[in-house]
Design a protein around this motif. Structure first.
Motif, short mmCIF file in Angstrom:
data_model
loop_
_atom_site.label_atom_id
_atom_site.label_comp_id
_atom_site.label_asym_id
_atom_site.label_seq_id
_atom_site.Cartn_x
_atom_site.Cartn_y
_atom_site.Cartn_z
N UNK A 125 0.82 -1.22 0.00
CA UNK A 125 0.00 0.00 0.00
C UNK A 125 0.86 1.27 0.00
N UNK A 126 2.16 1.10 -0.23
CA UNK A 126 3.02 2.26 -0.43
C UNK A 126 3.45 2.98 0.83
N UNK A 127 3.56 2.25 1.94
CA UNK A 127 4.07 2.87 3.16
C UNK A 127 5.35 2.16 3.57
N UNK A 145 -3.91 6.72 6.84
CA UNK A 145 -4.81 5.85 7.61
C UNK A 145 -5.61 4.94 6.68
N UNK A 146 -6.08 5.50 5.57
CA UNK A 146 -6.85 4.69 4.62
C UNK A 146 -5.99 3.57 4.05
N UNK A 163 -15.63 -2.94 0.77
CA UNK A 163 -15.13 -1.59 1.07
C UNK A 163 -16.32 -0.64 1.18
N UNK A 164 -16.49 -0.05 2.37
CA UNK A 164 -17.63 0.82 2.61
C UNK A 164 -17.16 2.27 2.63
N UNK A 165 -17.35 2.96 1.51
CA UNK A 165 -16.85 4.33 1.34
C UNK A 165 -15.45 4.50 1.89
N UNK A 166 -14.52 3.65 1.44
CA UNK A 166 -13.20 3.65 2.06
C UNK A 166 -12.46 4.98 1.87
N UNK A 178 -5.72 7.45 -4.17
CA UNK A 178 -6.04 6.15 -3.57
C UNK A 178 -6.84 5.28 -4.55
N UNK A 179 -7.71 5.91 -5.32
CA UNK A 179 -8.47 5.17 -6.34
C UNK A 179 -7.51 4.56 -7.36
#
Ligand code: ADP
Ligand code: ADP
Length: 231
Positions: A125-127, A145-146, A163-166, A178-179
């Protein structure tokens, strides 16, 4: 990914005169990204939470990869279904690593396996793992955080990702980023994704198919973005 079938799925909350979700039938193919769009209160979150059994249906069946999971132990379901929500929903008193480790721990992974998985996921996730592993959620930006929320949902490598409105709580530029990341991840991982949003542009950008829902999650349209845009 694994297929998902919802058969006559319903939820009546006690005390509510009308069902939140009424008799929903839906077939989602393995590896497909399906977006649920619809007005606030139409039952999108309830539908997702029934798929991972955070909420028990009051009627109907759920099958994942052909297996009826309507009554299985929810802990077993966590091997199959990852869940990411708005504002990431990270536990504030736990570090990034501890948050990501939740489901793997729950299903009995060894410490060494979890530790190496955390490295792998943060990278995915790129961290930077060295930098972020030990941080607490409040020491992260909304977008970071996302990312951790998505890493946590992917932790046990489930075939299904809910995924609920992530990306609902981040600024438009971060959301766009992020999309793009999710599209890149999906090329690699081929999860079956059910993604809730009320952002139609997001639905068009991310979906293989879009389910346009009315009240009680009645399906008004279920089609590709192209077909929906031309109708
Ligand atoms: P959406 O995600 O589309 O905004 P929800 O699934 O959150 O919709 O809610 C669907 C309906 O169910 C709404 O009418 C909401 O008020 C109701 N509802 C949601 N959660 C509960 C609950 N825990 N108890 C009672 N009613 C609820
Ligand atoms: P518990 O059942 O132990 O009280 P929760 O239901 O609060 O735990 O969930 C613990 C963590 O697991 C939360 O971060 C939640 O977002 C995540 N989670 C819940 N359901 C699933 C699922 N089906 N797959 C993956 N993660 C899940």
């Amino acid at each position: 990914g694994a297929s998902i079938e919802l058969e006559s799925l319903s939820k009546e909350y006690p005390g509510n005169p009308t069902p939140a979700v009424d008799n929903v039938n839906m077939e989602i193919k393995a590896g497909e990204v399906v977006i649920l769009v619809g007005p606030s209160g139409c039952g999108k979150s309830t539908t997702l939470k029934m798929i991972n059994r955070l909420i028990e249906p009051t009627g109907g069946r759920i099958r994942i990869g052909g297996e009826d999971v309507t009554d299985i132990d929810p802990v077993k379901l966590r091997r199959k279904v990852g869940y990411a929500i708005q504002s990431a929903g990270l536990f504030p008193h736990m570090t990034v690593a501890q948050n990501i480790a939740l489901v793997p721990k729950m299903i009995g992974w060894s410490k060494t396996r979890i530790a190496s998985r955390i490295e792998e996921l943060l990278d995915l996730v790129g961290l930077d793992a060295g930098e972020f592993r030990g941080r607490y959620p409040r020491q992260l930006s909304g977008g970071q955080q996302q990312r951790v929320g998505v890493a946590r949902a992917l932790a046990a490598d489930p075939p299904v990702l809910l995924m609920d409105e992530p990306f609902g709580a981040v600024d438009p530029i971060t959301r766009d980023h992020l999309q793009d990341e999710l599209i890149r991840l999906q090329h690699e991982l081929h999860k079956t994704i059910v993604f809730v949003t009320h952002d139609f542009d997001e639905a068009i950008k991310l979906g293989d198919r879009i389910a346009v829902l009315r009240e009680q999650s009645h399906i008004a349209q279920f089609d590709t973005p192209e077909a929906i845009l031309t109708n």
